[in-house]
Design a protein around this motif. Structure first.
Motif, PDB file in Angstrom:
ATOM      1  N   CYS A   5      29.232  97.046  51.178  1.00 46.66           N
ATOM      2  CA  CYS A   5      29.604  95.723  50.659  1.00 46.66           C
ATOM      3  C   CYS A   5      28.608  94.635  51.072  1.00 46.66           C
ATOM      4  O   CYS A   5      28.638  93.540  50.516  1.00 46.66           O
ATOM      5  CB  CYS A   5      30.995  95.336  51.151  1.00 46.66           C
ATOM      6  N   CYS A  30      32.274  93.816  46.528  1.00 45.45           N
ATOM      7  CA  CYS A  30      33.253  94.746  47.077  1.00 45.45           C
ATOM      8  C   CYS A  30      32.951  96.136  46.528  1.00 45.45           C
ATOM      9  O   CYS A  30      32.886  96.333  45.305  1.00 45.45           O
ATOM     10  CB  CYS A  30      34.677  94.323  46.707  1.00 45.45           C
ATOM     11  N   CYS A  62      38.340  91.416  50.762  1.00 43.50           N
ATOM     12  CA  CYS A  62      38.166  91.129  49.334  1.00 43.50           C
ATOM     13  C   CYS A  62      39.430  90.454  48.808  1.00 43.50           C
ATOM     14  O   CYS A  62      40.540  90.961  49.006  1.00 43.50           O
ATOM     15  CB  CYS A  62      37.890  92.423  48.572  1.00 43.50           C
ATOM     16  N   HIS A  67      40.328  94.999  50.227  1.00 43.34           N
ATOM     17  CA  HIS A  67      39.447  95.908  50.971  1.00 43.34           C
ATOM     18  C   HIS A  67      38.827  95.153  52.148  1.00 43.34           C
ATOM     19  O   HIS A  67      38.337  94.036  51.988  1.00 43.34           O
ATOM     20  CB  HIS A  67      38.349  96.441  50.035  1.00 43.34           C
ATOM     21  N   ILE A  69      36.032  94.188  54.382  1.00 46.00           N
ATOM     22  CA  ILE A  69      34.583  94.210  54.277  1.00 46.00           C
ATOM     23  C   ILE A  69      33.942  94.230  55.655  1.00 46.00           C
ATOM     24  O   ILE A  69      32.999  94.976  55.899  1.00 46.00           O
ATOM     25  CB  ILE A  69      34.106  92.997  53.456  1.00 46.00           C
TER      26      ILE A  69
END
Length: 112
Positions: A5, A30, A62, A67, A69
């Motif tokens: 990412c 992402c 994200c 998600h 990162i």
């Protein structure tokens, strides 16, 4: 944490140490959902605000798919006549700084 990412893992930020925010220039996208939107800060914890040490940790997440990162760590401490700052984050980078708390004239006299 997701190295796919970010453009560069743990970039050298010199004396830059931040306890909030995100280094968006280092955000590729992402890896899970392919979105490049502004991230959210989640799971922020702040310890020791009233002592001579302060620790701040949080996750860059994200805003589209949640998600994770990167995990962000920031530390501030007073050590004698100095304030020390440290930052460690795959997205925001690594940085550290030391600043005297003495007036400039007193600091110069003590060094002589």
């Amino acid at each position: 944490m997701c190295e796919d990412c970010v453009k560069e893992e743990y970039p050298d930020r010199g004396r830059m140490c931040l306890d909030t925010g995100s280094y968006l220039l280092n955000f590729r996208k992402c890896n899970f959902c392919d979105h490049k939107e502004e991230m959210q800060v989640m799971n922020k914890q702040q310890n020791g605000q009233d002592s001579e040490e302060e620790f701040v940790t949080y996750e860059h997440v994200c805003s589209h798919c949640n998600h994770v990162i990167a995990s962000h760590e920031y530390c501030f401490r007073v050590d004698g006549d100095f304030q020390e700052y440290e930052m460690d984050c795959m997205l925001c980078g690594r940085g550290e700084d030391v600043v005297t708390i003495l007036p400039d004239d007193m600091h110069v006299e003590q060094e002589l």
